[in-house]
Enzyme design. Structure first.
Site, short mmCIF file in Angstrom:
data_model
loop_
_atom_site.label_atom_id
_atom_site.label_comp_id
_atom_site.label_asym_id
_atom_site.label_seq_id
_atom_site.Cartn_x
_atom_site.Cartn_y
_atom_site.Cartn_z
N LEU A 1 0.81 -1.22 0.00
CA LEU A 1 0.00 0.00 0.00
C LEU A 1 0.85 1.28 0.00
CD1 LEU A 1 -2.74 -1.10 2.55
CD2 LEU A 1 -3.03 -0.77 0.09
N GLU B 1 -7.37 -6.31 3.90
CA GLU B 1 -6.34 -7.04 4.65
C GLU B 1 -6.89 -8.30 5.32
OE1 GLU B 1 -3.40 -6.37 4.18
OE2 GLU B 1 -3.07 -4.22 3.99
#
Length: 158
Positions: A10, A82
């Protein structure tokens, strides 16, 4: 708004950085570059070469990454992305500021310590503890373990 520390795909310039830039998902503000106060094992594992920060403080290295402030919509999206709480868990960690770029009146200085959430995992194969650890993740790093992005059907995404 909630602070989230990202250390893997990310981060800016990494395969999933577009998520952090997508205003249709939620509100995100980049605040700082930082490093964990305590060392953690940051390993690259699975056939997809996913970076994992194992929730084993005082092992591995101080992990570098980026701190963002996110709204509830983005936080909920990140939890799903996630696979929290199954694969990753949202954990509070202490971070040492390396460079603050946020626009706060009481902005922290280089070397200050703040708390932030990070996605760590307690679910891993025992042999991962023997893997090389990294202080900074880059999919194109000299480790040669390029991240494999797959869609929901398991097909590689280019």
């Amino acid at each position: 708004m909630t602070r989230v520390f990202v250390y893997g795909t990310l981060k800016k310039g990494q395969p999933n950085d577009s998520i952090m830039l997508d205003p249709t998902i939620g509100t995100v503000k980049f605040l700082a570059r930082a490093r964990t106060v305590d060392p953690y094992p940051l390993v690259i594992a699975t056939g997809d070469n996913i970076p994992f920060m194992l929730n084993k403080p005082n092992n591995g290295q101080r992990v570098g990454g980026e701190i963002y402030e996110v709204d509830d919509e983005m936080l909920q999206f990140l939890d799903r992305f996630e696979d929290c709480p199954e694969m990753y868990q949202r954990t509070l960690v202490q971070l040492e500021i390396e460079e603050w770029v946020g626009e706060d009146e009481d902005k922290p200085k280089t070397g200050d310590v703040i708390e932030s959430f990070v996605y760590t995992t307690t679910t891993y194969q025992p042999e991962w503890l023997q893997y090389p650890t990294y202080e900074n993740y880059d999919t194109d790093g000299d480790h040669g373990l390029k991240y494999v992005c797959r869609d929901k059907r398991g097909q590689d995404v280019q």
